[in-house]
Design an enzyme around this catalytic site. Structure first.
Site, short mmCIF file in Angstrom:
data_model
loop_
_atom_site.label_atom_id
_atom_site.label_comp_id
_atom_site.label_asym_id
_atom_site.label_seq_id
_atom_site.Cartn_x
_atom_site.Cartn_y
_atom_site.Cartn_z
N HIS A 1 -3.66 -10.54 -17.07
CA HIS A 1 -3.69 -9.13 -17.50
C HIS A 1 -2.42 -8.88 -18.31
O HIS A 1 -1.62 -8.02 -17.99
CB HIS A 1 -3.83 -8.19 -16.31
CG HIS A 1 -4.34 -6.83 -16.67
ND1 HIS A 1 -5.38 -6.20 -16.01
CD2 HIS A 1 -3.96 -5.96 -17.63
CE1 HIS A 1 -5.59 -5.01 -16.54
NE2 HIS A 1 -4.73 -4.84 -17.53
N GLU B 1 -9.65 -8.17 -20.93
CA GLU B 1 -9.69 -7.64 -22.29
C GLU B 1 -8.99 -8.56 -23.30
O GLU B 1 -8.01 -8.15 -23.95
CB GLU B 1 -9.06 -6.24 -22.33
CG GLU B 1 -9.74 -5.25 -21.42
CD GLU B 1 -9.15 -3.84 -21.50
OE1 GLU B 1 -8.18 -3.63 -22.23
OE2 GLU B 1 -9.69 -2.94 -20.84
N TYR C 1 -14.52 2.93 -21.22
CA TYR C 1 -13.80 4.21 -21.23
C TYR C 1 -14.38 5.25 -22.17
O TYR C 1 -14.26 6.44 -21.91
CB TYR C 1 -12.34 4.00 -21.67
CG TYR C 1 -11.49 3.29 -20.65
CD1 TYR C 1 -10.80 4.00 -19.67
CD2 TYR C 1 -11.38 1.91 -20.64
CE1 TYR C 1 -10.01 3.36 -18.73
CE2 TYR C 1 -10.60 1.25 -19.70
CZ TYR C 1 -9.92 1.98 -18.74
OH TYR C 1 -9.15 1.34 -17.80
N ASN D 1 -15.10 -3.27 -18.71
CA ASN D 1 -14.19 -2.12 -18.76
C ASN D 1 -14.78 -1.13 -19.74
O ASN D 1 -15.01 -1.47 -20.91
CB ASN D 1 -12.80 -2.54 -19.23
CG ASN D 1 -12.06 -3.36 -18.19
OD1 ASN D 1 -12.57 -3.59 -17.09
ND2 ASN D 1 -10.86 -3.80 -18.52
N ARG E 1 -8.63 -4.59 -7.17
CA ARG E 1 -8.44 -5.51 -8.29
C ARG E 1 -7.00 -5.43 -8.77
O ARG E 1 -6.55 -4.36 -9.18
CB ARG E 1 -9.41 -5.14 -9.43
CG ARG E 1 -9.18 -5.98 -10.66
CD ARG E 1 -10.12 -5.64 -11.81
NE ARG E 1 -9.68 -6.43 -12.94
CZ ARG E 1 -9.44 -5.97 -14.16
NH1 ARG E 1 -9.64 -4.69 -14.46
NH2 ARG E 1 -9.00 -6.77 -15.10
N GLU F 1 -13.09 -1.60 -14.81
CA GLU F 1 -12.20 -0.47 -15.12
C GLU F 1 -13.02 0.68 -15.67
O GLU F 1 -13.90 0.47 -16.53
CB GLU F 1 -11.16 -0.84 -16.20
CG GLU F 1 -10.04 -1.71 -15.72
CD GLU F 1 -9.00 -1.99 -16.81
OE1 GLU F 1 -8.82 -1.15 -17.72
OE2 GLU F 1 -8.40 -3.07 -16.74
O1 IFM Z 1 -4.02 0.46 -18.85
C1 IFM Z 1 -5.04 -0.21 -19.49
C2 IFM Z 1 -5.36 -1.51 -18.78
O2 IFM Z 1 -4.25 -2.32 -18.62
C3 IFM Z 1 -6.39 -2.28 -19.57
N1 IFM Z 1 -7.53 -1.45 -19.84
C4 IFM Z 1 -7.32 -0.13 -20.39
C5 IFM Z 1 -6.30 0.60 -19.55
C6 IFM Z 1 -6.06 2.02 -20.13
O3 IFM Z 1 -5.60 1.92 -21.44
#
Ligand code: IFM
Length: 443
Positions: A118, A163, A291, A289, A74, A349
């Site tokens: 992006h 995002e 985290y 995404n 990606r 992500e």
């Molecule tokens: O680096 C970023 C990415 O560009 C978008 N999502 C979160 C990642 C980590 O902060």
């Protein structure tokens, strides 16, 4: 073994974070170039001018992906590299770079997954207000047309935005990201036009690409109340509403969530809320995404959100200060599955920044990133076992890279980049990922 045979095992990156060559071969300026060259905006004065020099080293990077057994990659297109002024003439050298990258990927049996936005929006369009201008919907659709015509014979996977919450609210409201705005109404306008742009771009992509798989990627972390007090529970609902429902409701239901419309009140003046119905075009997948978890408490001093983040002292955190909470991924997906008619899901992500030790014997030992990936991949596997339609996983990130306003200080890569020599060195997490892919593919 839960992972299906055709599961996409990928790595993810973004143009401004890795390409470098910021002023080469006719590339136009992007908002992150302007922002990072403005003193005080990015830690250490770092910029994406050179980054990982992927623009010149993409062959080496594709070879590394192949060695790790990835079957998907990606990456994003730099809009001003291909259309320097954002609209109008295209830049043949910019288009040629993406041609070469896609061809190299296909030759290595790696499926290209393209993100159109992006974050490196053309600076030339900022004079007209950027994403706050209603014309940005058409600018984006035209750009999607150029790219999907150009690469559509070889690329089937297309992501409109990455995002949009971050661009709109961190970029146009809180000013910590490009373009450095400080207006909530501006942020809401930007979000609105990105969503409409998504709705306008998907049919264009479908028209230009046979068997297109088109979708959008949202940042969908876990939001929970910091205590069982009613005020904190309501604060968490507000926060989750702005992050999740403000984007998921338009994309899947064609409307904005009523509680957040009320919360935003006059900040929404001038936006035709009805128009959001055009964002709800059929999509083939949702990019997720994921985290971390955020704990949220009530905070009357911060209107209109009236909330604050609470640091969880009992939890483990990454170098970003993000709470590691793998189970939040599955909890979120279960909730989305109850509230929306979900298409296929790709985890577009997931990953972590840690303060890695320098390489020894040509490998970086990064046990905490290995543990992070293992825990999250286990969650993905259980989610698939529960019947959730997850079709692929992309680790963030393939390479250490320019982490936006943190500059190069935060390393997310499974491959280390030495920013003095640009040498790549695999980390133990890359080898772990390679083994996990091999195991899943042989099962
Ligand atoms: O680096 C970023 C990415 O560009 C978008 N999502 C979160 C990642 C980590 O902060």
């Amino acid at each position: 073994m839960a992972f299906p045979k055709d599961f996409l095992w990928g790595g993810a990156t973004a143009s401004y974070q890795i390409e470098g060559a910021a002023q080469e071969d006719g590339r136009g300026e992007c908002v992150w170039h302007r922002f990072s060259h403005t003193p005080g905006k990015v830690e250490n004065g770092d910029t994406g001018d050179v980054a990982c020099d992927h623009y010149h080293r993409y062959r080496e990077d594709v070879a590394l992906m192949q060695q790790l057994g990835l079957n998907a990659y990606r990456f994003s297109i730099s809009w001003p590299r291909v259309i320097p002024q954002g609209t109008g003439s295209t830049n043949p050298a910019g288009l040629d770079f993406y041609d070469r990258l896609v061809d190299a990927l296909l030759k290595a049996n790696i499926r290209p997954v393209v993100t159109l936005n992006h974050w490196d929006f053309p600076q030339a369009l900022m004079g007209s207000g950027g994403w706050t201008n209603p014309d940005s919907v058409q600018w984006f659709a035209d750009y999607a047309d150029v790219m999907s015509r150009h690469l559509g014979d070889r690329v089937t996977y297309w992501i409109t935005h990455n995002e949009p919450w971050v661009v709109a609210f961190v970029g146009y409201w809180m000013g910590r990201h490009a373009p450095g705005g400080n207006s909530l109404p501006g942020g809401l306008k930007a979000a609105h036009h990105m969503l409409l742009g998504h709705g306008a771009a998907v049919p264009v992509i479908r028209q230009n690409v046979r068997n297109a798989q088109a979708g959008i990627t949202l940042d969908l972390h876990r939001y929970e109340p910091a205590s069982d007090k009613e005020a904190d529970i309501q604060a968490a609902i507000r926060e989750e509403g702005v992050h999740h429902r403000w984007f998921l409701d338009p994309v899947f239901k064609g409307c904005y969530p009523a509680d957040i419309v009320e919360l935003m009140g006059e900040n929404l003046d001038g936006i035709d809320l009805e128009a959001i119905k055009t964002a709800a075009v059929p999509i083939d997948f949702l990019g997720v995404n994921y985290y971390m978890r955020f704990l949220i408490a009530d905070n009357p001093g911060f209107p209109p959100m009236h909330n604050r983040l609470v640091y969880n002292d009992d939890a483990e955190h990454t170098a970003m200060g993000w709470e590691i909470y793998p189970q939040g991924l599955i909890l979120n997906l279960q909730k989305f599955n109850e509230n929306y008619d979900l298409p296929d899901i790709y985890i577009t992500e997931n990953g972590a920044a840690f303060d890695d030790a320098p390489p020894q014997n040509d490998v970086v030992e990064d046990p905490r990133r290995v543990a992070y990936l293992e825990a999250h991949l286990n969650e993905v596997e259980s989610a698939i076992e529960q019947g959730l339609p997850i079709k692929g996983y992309f680790v963030w990130s393939l390479l250490d890279n320019f982490e936006w306003s943190y500059g190069y200080g935060k390393r997310f890569g499974i491959i280390r980049v030495d920013y003095d020599t640009l040498k790549r060195t695999v980390k133990r997490s890359a080898l772990y990922y390679k083994d996990r892919i091999a195991q899943a593919s042989s099962g």
